[in-house]
Scaffold this motif. Sequence first.
Motif, PDB file in Angstrom:
ATOM      1  N   LEU A 134       0.840  -1.253  -0.019  1.00  0.00           N
ATOM      2  CA  LEU A 134      -0.164   0.051  -0.126  1.00  0.00           C
ATOM      3  C   LEU A 134       0.998   1.282  -0.054  1.00  0.00           C
ATOM      4  N   VAL A 135       0.291   2.353  -0.716  1.00  0.00           N
ATOM      5  CA  VAL A 135       1.096   3.509  -0.580  1.00  0.00           C
ATOM      6  C   VAL A 135       0.428   4.669   0.490  1.00  0.00           C
ATOM      7  N   ASN A 156      -4.781   2.567  -7.932  1.00  0.00           N
ATOM      8  CA  ASN A 156      -4.590   3.951  -8.301  1.00  0.00           C
ATOM      9  C   ASN A 156      -5.439   4.484  -9.314  1.00  0.00           C
ATOM     10  N   THR A 157      -5.824   3.536 -10.419  1.00  0.00           N
ATOM     11  CA  THR A 157      -6.800   4.164 -11.522  1.00  0.00           C
ATOM     12  C   THR A 157      -8.341   4.514 -10.946  1.00  0.00           C
ATOM     13  N   ASP A 167      -6.231  12.491  -1.999  1.00  0.00           N
ATOM     14  CA  ASP A 167      -6.471  11.861  -0.953  1.00  0.00           C
ATOM     15  C   ASP A 167      -8.020  11.069  -0.873  1.00  0.00           C
ATOM     16  N   ALA A 168      -7.959   9.921  -0.799  1.00  0.00           N
ATOM     17  CA  ALA A 168      -8.829   8.872  -0.704  1.00  0.00           C
ATOM     18  C   ALA A 168      -9.295   8.167   0.664  1.00  0.00           C
ATOM     19  N   ILE A 185      -4.672   2.541  -0.433  1.00  0.00           N
ATOM     20  CA  ILE A 185      -4.619   2.698  -1.689  1.00  0.00           C
ATOM     21  C   ILE A 185      -3.259   1.976  -2.000  1.00  0.00           C
ATOM     22  N   LEU A 186      -3.623   1.152  -2.982  1.00  0.00           N
ATOM     23  CA  LEU A 186      -2.461   0.228  -3.567  1.00  0.00           C
ATOM     24  C   LEU A 186      -1.507   0.858  -4.389  1.00  0.00           C
TER      25      LEU A 186
END
Length: 402
Positions: A134-135, A156-157, A167-168, A185-186
């Motif tokens: 994950l990032v 990411n898409t 930021d999600a 987030i991957l």
Amino acid sequence: MFGTTFILAIRSILRHKLRSILTALGIIIGVAAVVTMVTLGKATTAAVQQQISSLGTNILQVRPGQGFGRGGGGPQPANFDEQDVQAVRDQIAGVIAVAPQAQSSGTAIHEGANATTTVNGTTLDYFRVQPWPLVDGRTWNRAEEQAGKGVCVIGNTVRKNLFNGGDAVGKRLRINGISCDVIGILSTRGQAGFGGDQDDVVIMPIKQVQRRFTGNRDIRLMLVGTDPDYETAQVQAGITSLLRERRNITGGKQDDFNIFDTAQISATLTGTTTLLTQIVAAVAGISLVVGGIGIMNIMLVSVTERTREIGIRLAIGAVASEVLMQFLVEAVVLAMLGGVIGLLLAQFAVAGLSIAGGLPFLFDVQINVIAFAISAIIGVVFGYFPARRAASLNPIDALRHE
């Protein structure tokens, strides 16, 4: 002596610039084609290996059916269930983790943005089997997995499409009307080895996907992580035997499931791309031979045009070996000039095609050196006959030539 011969050869080439370039054109095209094809072939191979390696090493993919798809007509083979996953995890030596997957698709919505994406239901073992860090954020925990919570990790898409790349984590999206809290987030993976965008995915606990998306407890895929100390073939044979027993496949009946080794897939695709590269390079190499024939033809014409010059040189004391060397050097210089121009064109072509095809740019020193050396050899081989013909002229007959 060689220095003088070389200067004379250069002067002769510069005296007919256009003809010299046209003579070397075959070599230019041949070298450019060979270097471009081989370099792009290696770049394609590298890209395929990178894409396959992103799936992870020491992984077996177990699917129902006899191929990547589920087949056409006739009864469809049954999917796997939780008991199959548990049996493979507990009964096969060399298995370190099994990640079941249930997949669906839908339209993901966040505020005014929407996009169609893939929904992948799995367990925490998925992140143990697959090297996909994950990032940002976290994965779900065991309690959330057991309860089938509406939490998700997105690619990411999906973040670009729904959150404009911002930021999600901590925000909520809806897929087919079902809410999902984004908790991670991957990292970016890019295109898959068989096409498709690996980053266009929403990963949830498998119970949530089975309950809210697929409506059943079927498992369409098992990712089996194997211990590097065990032979993959041995683990694969154990899984095959176990699943045949569990699915009541006896005697000589064909398996209604298939097992793919990512290492074998990588080796197969690499071998295929390498073979295609060699075939294309061999076809392109034919133009080198054509270029050599062109050099020989023009050099023969040059010998005819310069017969009187050759006669004067022989008459005032030049030996046959010097005349032979002069014409041979001319042929070699023409071929090497074509080789240099061809190499330069190849680099531009590789750079442009790599960008257009999304491939990594590679500068292969070996193929460039080999192509240049071959161009020089062609100059020697196809230039020797005209040079020999010039050197064997009789001075008296040459001086009488009109």
